[in-house]
Scaffold this motif. Structure first.
Motif, PDB file in Angstrom:
ATOM      1  N   ASP A  38       0.818  -1.227   0.000  1.00 12.00           N
ATOM      2  CA  ASP A  38       0.000   0.000   0.000  1.00 12.00           C
ATOM      3  C   ASP A  38       0.847   1.270   0.000  1.00 12.00           C
ATOM      4  O   ASP A  38       0.442   2.305  -0.524  1.00 12.00           O
ATOM      5  CB  ASP A  38      -0.925   0.034   1.225  1.00 12.00           C
ATOM      6  CG  ASP A  38      -1.826  -1.177   1.320  1.00 12.00           C
ATOM      7  OD1 ASP A  38      -1.358  -2.283   1.027  1.00 12.00           O
ATOM      8  OD2 ASP A  38      -3.000  -1.012   1.684  1.00 12.00           O
ATOM      9  N   LEU A  39       2.021   1.220   0.633  1.00  8.65           N
ATOM     10  CA  LEU A  39       2.870   2.425   0.713  1.00  8.65           C
ATOM     11  C   LEU A  39       4.183   2.234  -0.057  1.00  8.65           C
ATOM     12  O   LEU A  39       5.157   2.942   0.195  1.00  8.65           O
ATOM     13  CB  LEU A  39       3.178   2.761   2.185  1.00  8.65           C
ATOM     14  CG  LEU A  39       2.352   3.911   2.797  1.00  8.65           C
ATOM     15  CD1 LEU A  39       0.878   3.583   2.823  1.00  8.65           C
ATOM     16  CD2 LEU A  39       2.828   4.218   4.215  1.00  8.65           C
ATOM     17  N   TYR A  42       6.587   5.144  -1.239  1.00  5.17           N
ATOM     18  CA  TYR A  42       6.418   6.297  -0.342  1.00  5.17           C
ATOM     19  C   TYR A  42       7.578   6.350   0.657  1.00  5.17           C
ATOM     20  O   TYR A  42       8.142   5.313   1.023  1.00  5.17           O
ATOM     21  CB  TYR A  42       5.116   6.175   0.453  1.00  5.17           C
ATOM     22  CG  TYR A  42       3.873   6.464  -0.365  1.00  5.17           C
ATOM     23  CD1 TYR A  42       3.284   7.729  -0.342  1.00  5.17           C
ATOM     24  CD2 TYR A  42       3.295   5.472  -1.148  1.00  5.17           C
ATOM     25  CE1 TYR A  42       2.150   7.991  -1.084  1.00  5.17           C
ATOM     26  CE2 TYR A  42       2.152   5.723  -1.901  1.00  5.17           C
ATOM     27  CZ  TYR A  42       1.584   6.990  -1.864  1.00  5.17           C
ATOM     28  OH  TYR A  42       0.462   7.246  -2.599  1.00  5.17           O
ATOM     29  N   GLY A  63       5.083   1.435   8.798  1.00  6.48           N
ATOM     30  CA  GLY A  63       5.464   1.918   7.469  1.00  6.48           C
ATOM     31  C   GLY A  63       6.191   0.848   6.685  1.00  6.48           C
ATOM     32  O   GLY A  63       5.915   0.630   5.486  1.00  6.48           O
ATOM     33  N   ALA A  68       6.786   1.037   2.742  1.00  7.57           N
ATOM     34  CA  ALA A  68       7.419   2.366   2.604  1.00  7.57           C
ATOM     35  C   ALA A  68       8.892   2.314   3.005  1.00  7.57           C
ATOM     36  O   ALA A  68       9.349   1.387   3.676  1.00  7.57           O
ATOM     37  CB  ALA A  68       6.692   3.366   3.496  1.00  7.57           C
ATOM     38  N   ASP A  99       7.023  11.854   1.956  1.00  6.25           N
ATOM     39  CA  ASP A  99       5.566  11.793   1.789  1.00  6.25           C
ATOM     40  C   ASP A  99       4.865  11.961   3.135  1.00  6.25           C
ATOM     41  O   ASP A  99       3.823  12.606   3.224  1.00  6.25           O
ATOM     42  CB  ASP A  99       5.174  10.451   1.157  1.00  6.25           C
ATOM     43  CG  ASP A  99       5.725  10.322  -0.253  1.00  6.25           C
ATOM     44  OD1 ASP A  99       5.320  11.131  -1.097  1.00  6.25           O
ATOM     45  OD2 ASP A  99       6.581   9.447  -0.483  1.00  6.25           O
ATOM     46  N   TYR A 296      -1.946   5.520   8.462  1.00  6.42           N
ATOM     47  CA  TYR A 296      -1.305   5.842   7.175  1.00  6.42           C
ATOM     48  C   TYR A 296      -2.295   5.654   6.030  1.00  6.42           C
ATOM     49  O   TYR A 296      -2.438   6.502   5.151  1.00  6.42           O
ATOM     50  CB  TYR A 296      -0.111   4.901   6.930  1.00  6.42           C
ATOM     51  CG  TYR A 296       1.151   5.177   7.711  1.00  6.42           C
ATOM     52  CD1 TYR A 296       1.759   6.434   7.717  1.00  6.42           C
ATOM     53  CD2 TYR A 296       1.790   4.151   8.417  1.00  6.42           C
ATOM     54  CE1 TYR A 296       2.947   6.654   8.425  1.00  6.42           C
ATOM     55  CE2 TYR A 296       2.973   4.364   9.115  1.00  6.42           C
ATOM     56  CZ  TYR A 296       3.540   5.620   9.116  1.00  6.42           C
ATOM     57  OH  TYR A 296       4.711   5.841   9.802  1.00  6.42           O
ATOM     58  N   ARG A 297      -2.963   4.512   6.018  1.00  8.90           N
ATOM     59  CA  ARG A 297      -3.886   4.180   4.919  1.00  8.90           C
ATOM     60  C   ARG A 297      -5.048   5.181   4.884  1.00  8.90           C
ATOM     61  O   ARG A 297      -5.450   5.652   3.826  1.00  8.90           O
ATOM     62  CB  ARG A 297      -4.400   2.750   5.144  1.00  8.90           C
ATOM     63  CG  ARG A 297      -5.379   2.201   4.150  1.00  8.90           C
ATOM     64  CD  ARG A 297      -4.726   1.817   2.845  1.00  8.90           C
ATOM     65  NE  ARG A 297      -5.123   2.717   1.786  1.00  8.90           N
ATOM     66  CZ  ARG A 297      -4.624   2.691   0.551  1.00  8.90           C
ATOM     67  NH1 ARG A 297      -3.663   1.836   0.235  1.00  8.90           N
ATOM     68  NH2 ARG A 297      -5.051   3.514  -0.353  1.00  8.90           N
ATOM     69  N   LEU A 300      -3.969   8.403   3.382  1.00  9.74           N
ATOM     70  CA  LEU A 300      -3.801   8.287   1.924  1.00  9.74           C
ATOM     71  C   LEU A 300      -5.152   8.325   1.212  1.00  9.74           C
ATOM     72  O   LEU A 300      -5.283   8.896   0.128  1.00  9.74           O
ATOM     73  CB  LEU A 300      -3.131   6.952   1.573  1.00  9.74           C
ATOM     74  CG  LEU A 300      -1.610   6.892   1.540  1.00  9.74           C
ATOM     75  CD1 LEU A 300      -1.162   5.572   0.947  1.00  9.74           C
ATOM     76  CD2 LEU A 300      -1.010   8.049   0.744  1.00  9.74           C
TER      77      LEU A 300
END
Ligand code: CP
Length: 302
Positions: A38-39, A42, A63, A68, A99, A296-297, A300
């Motif tokens: 997902d990251l 980033y 993360g 990420a 980010d 985080y999600r 985003l």
């Protein structure tokens, strides 16, 4: 929502959206899916100008699990020590294409100031005595997982309310979610003006505070924020406000105890009770990992 600075930004619906994301990540992780994308691509920079174990590690690990690149920046080893301002430090981090900036600072309002000046998404990992929003979300989720609800629960928050960003964040969020909140501490550690605090009961008597509660949250005595002593001795505080077996028995039979950590063992909670059968302290830490993945999600998607 670009940044997450305060629980004031969250509606009840948004809290439950984060909770849904939390459950999805946690369930998939427990089934063996330990890496997500997902990251991916980033970058997350984590400047921490105050010490931390739980928050920094879990935001970093969260993360990494999401794919990420993460970089820690310790305040004590950064160029702040050479006189660089917070503004210039953060603009430098932004120029490195961050980010996300997950920051902890000893100054109340620091994350808010930074968020208004950078394009990076800023997450407040604790600012002075102001807010620690991800702690409040993970505390609420820990309670929800254990009790199945928050609405109607009787929750006592005990200790150094005056200096506690966790208290300010927990009170606001748990009250919004329908809990009845009692705060308790020595008079010197209770805020003088209680109007902005959405609390139902205030007491200096810990036995009174604990009686028939579903949840008791104990707070760390923040000696580093006390410029002058707020009580005679740590031992006296422990005798008057610390949790012992007798006080544990005042809670409801199925009640739980919590503490955001780090615990001053034997001061806020008697040593044997810290990881006892009624304690959710380690559950809070585990919940913190998936909660921070969810935050985080959520940012985003916002
Ligand atoms: N609860 C909490 O903020 O702990 P750390 O200071 O270890 O991050």
């Amino acid at each position: 929502m670009k940044d997450f600075i305060s629980v004031d930004q969250l509606t009840e619906k948004e809290f439950y959206t984060i909770y849904d994301i939390y459950r999805d990540y946690r369930d998939r992780y427990r089934k063996g899916e330990t890496k997500f994308s997902d990251l991916r691509g980033y970058s997350i920079l984590l400047p921490f100008f105050e010490n931390s174990t739980r928050t920094r590690t879990s935001f970093e690990l969260a993360g990494k699990i999401l794919g990420a690149d993460t970089i820690n920046i310790s305040g004590s080893s950064s160029s702040v020590k050479k006189g660089e301002t917070l503004y210039d430090t953060i603009k430098t981090l932004e120029a490195m294409q961050a980010d996300f900036i997950v920051m902890r600072h000893y100054m109340s309002g620091a994350a808010h100031i930074v968020a208004g000046r950078v394009k990076s998404r800023v997450i407040n990992a604790g600012d002075g005595t102001h807010q620690h929003p991800s702690q409040a979300v993970l505390d609420a989720i820990t309670i929800l997982e254990k009790k199945g609800k928050i609405e109607g629960l009787k929750i006592a928050i005990i200790g150094d309310i005056l200096h506690s960003r966790v208290a300010r964040s927990d009170i606001k969020l748990l009250h919004m979610l329908g809990a009845e909140i009692t705060i308790c501490g020595p008079q010197t550690m209770l805020p003088r003006h209680l109007e902005p605090f959405e609390v139902d009961f205030v007491t200096t008597d810990v036995n009174d505070a604990l009686k028939d509660k579903d949840v008791a949250i104990f707070l760390r005595i923040q000696l580093e924020r006390q410029k002058k002593p707020f009580f005679s001795t740590v031992n006296e505080y422990s005798i008057k406000y610390g949790l012992n077996q007798e006080r544990l028995n005042l809670l409801k039979e199925d009640a739980v105890i919590m503490h955001p950590g780090p615990v001053n063992r034997g001061v806020e909670i008697q040593s044997e009770l810290v990881y006892g059968s009624r304690s959710l302290i380690l559950e809070q830490v585990e919940t913190g990992l998936f909660t921070r993945m969810a935050i985080y999600r959520f940012l985003l998607d916002s």
